[in-house]
Design a protein around this motif. Structure first.
Motif, short mmCIF file in Angstrom:
data_model
loop_
_atom_site.label_atom_id
_atom_site.label_comp_id
_atom_site.label_asym_id
_atom_site.label_seq_id
_atom_site.Cartn_x
_atom_site.Cartn_y
_atom_site.Cartn_z
N GLU A 49 -7.84 -4.69 -42.07
CA GLU A 49 -7.79 -3.33 -41.52
C GLU A 49 -7.71 -3.45 -40.00
O GLU A 49 -8.48 -4.19 -39.39
CB GLU A 49 -9.06 -2.58 -41.96
N ASP A 50 -6.74 -2.75 -39.38
CA ASP A 50 -6.58 -2.87 -37.93
C ASP A 50 -7.43 -1.84 -37.17
O ASP A 50 -7.57 -1.93 -35.96
CB ASP A 50 -5.11 -2.76 -37.51
N ASP A 60 -5.30 -2.76 -45.99
CA ASP A 60 -4.69 -1.57 -45.39
C ASP A 60 -3.18 -1.79 -45.38
O ASP A 60 -2.72 -2.92 -45.18
CB ASP A 60 -5.23 -1.39 -43.97
N GLY A 81 -0.86 0.03 -43.38
CA GLY A 81 -0.31 0.17 -42.03
C GLY A 81 -0.94 -0.84 -41.10
O GLY A 81 -2.02 -0.61 -40.55
N LYS A 139 -7.16 7.15 -47.71
CA LYS A 139 -7.97 7.44 -46.52
C LYS A 139 -7.93 8.94 -46.22
O LYS A 139 -6.86 9.54 -46.38
CB LYS A 139 -7.40 6.71 -45.30
CA CA Z 1 -3.85 0.81 -40.22
#
Ligand code: CA
Length: 221
Positions: free
Chosen positions: A7-8, A51, A53, A101
């Motif tokens: 996850e970024d 995630d 993205g 999310k």
């Molecule tokens: Ca993301």
């Protein structure tokens, strides 16, 4: 059980890491697709939270690469709200489940438990082995229905053995599944944890298979 969380969003990453750690999971993290792909290529994970993205390489591409490389660990993807096509392409790329999310941490945890027990060939949230039970919802072992008092490491070792009931698990496997990448690893400590667990369990539940490792069995079966 060891989980890779990719996850970024640092804030969300830490939230997930903390929730999982509290439940007795060993957690490694990655913040971009390249790092995630590398980590799951060199370390054995029981499960991945991914995630979609992500910077560098997007999550869908990472997932497709893992599957093309025959990395078969369960993967739960995190998708954006109102993006039904992300869910479809994610599931088709080899994801086992998804959470949209924003989500409630309890839902994520319940879905992860379901994936882990399915991977262990188990339908119920409660694992049992004779007089010994693991309630995965509470991350708690019971012996003759009495809560068993275990340290964090003892729990991790016994939970891994419980997810691999009647299988021989090597010292190396145990080491790799109870420590995160950044922790000091010493496979000799495994013998110490096994010794302590044996004192807390009835005789013969943890068998030594000479030269190969350990096996959790129900000696009365
Ligand atoms: Ca993301």
């Amino acid at each position: 059980m060891r989980v890779l969380v990719v996850e970024d969003d640092q804030h969300l990453l830490q939230q997930i890491k903390e929730a999982l750690s509290t439940q007795g999971y060993v957690v490694d993290t990655a913040v971009d697709g390249a790092q995630a792909h590398y980590m799951a290529s060199v370390e054995p994970f029981d499960l991945v939270v991914l995630d979609l993205g992500l910077p560098q390489i997007d999550g869908l591409t990472v997932l497709k690469r893992w599957r093309a490389e025959n990395r078969n660990m369960p993967v739960l993807i995190l998708t954006a709200r109102d993006s039904w096509h992300e869910k479809v392409s994610g599931m088709d790329a080899g994801a086992d489940d998804y959470v949209t999310k924003p989500f409630h941490m309890q839902e994520l945890l319940a879905r992860l438990r379901a994936l882990l027990r399915r991977a262990a060939g188990q339908a119920s949230a409660i694992f049992s082995c004779g007089r010994l039970m693991l309630d995965t919802r509470q991350s708690q072992f019971f012996l003759d229905h009495q809560a068993l008092n275990l340290t964090g490491h003892e729990y991790k070792v016994l939970a891994y053995l419980m997810h691999h009931l009647d299988e021989v698990v090597s010292r190396t496997d145990l080491t790799e599944h109870i420590y995160a990448q950044d922790q000091d690893r010493d496979s000799n400590t495994i013998d110490v944890f096994i010794g302590r667990l044996r004192k807390k369990l009835p005789a013969d539940y943890i068998q030594t298979v000479r030269g190969l490792g350990y096996k959790l069995i129900d000696p009365d079966a």
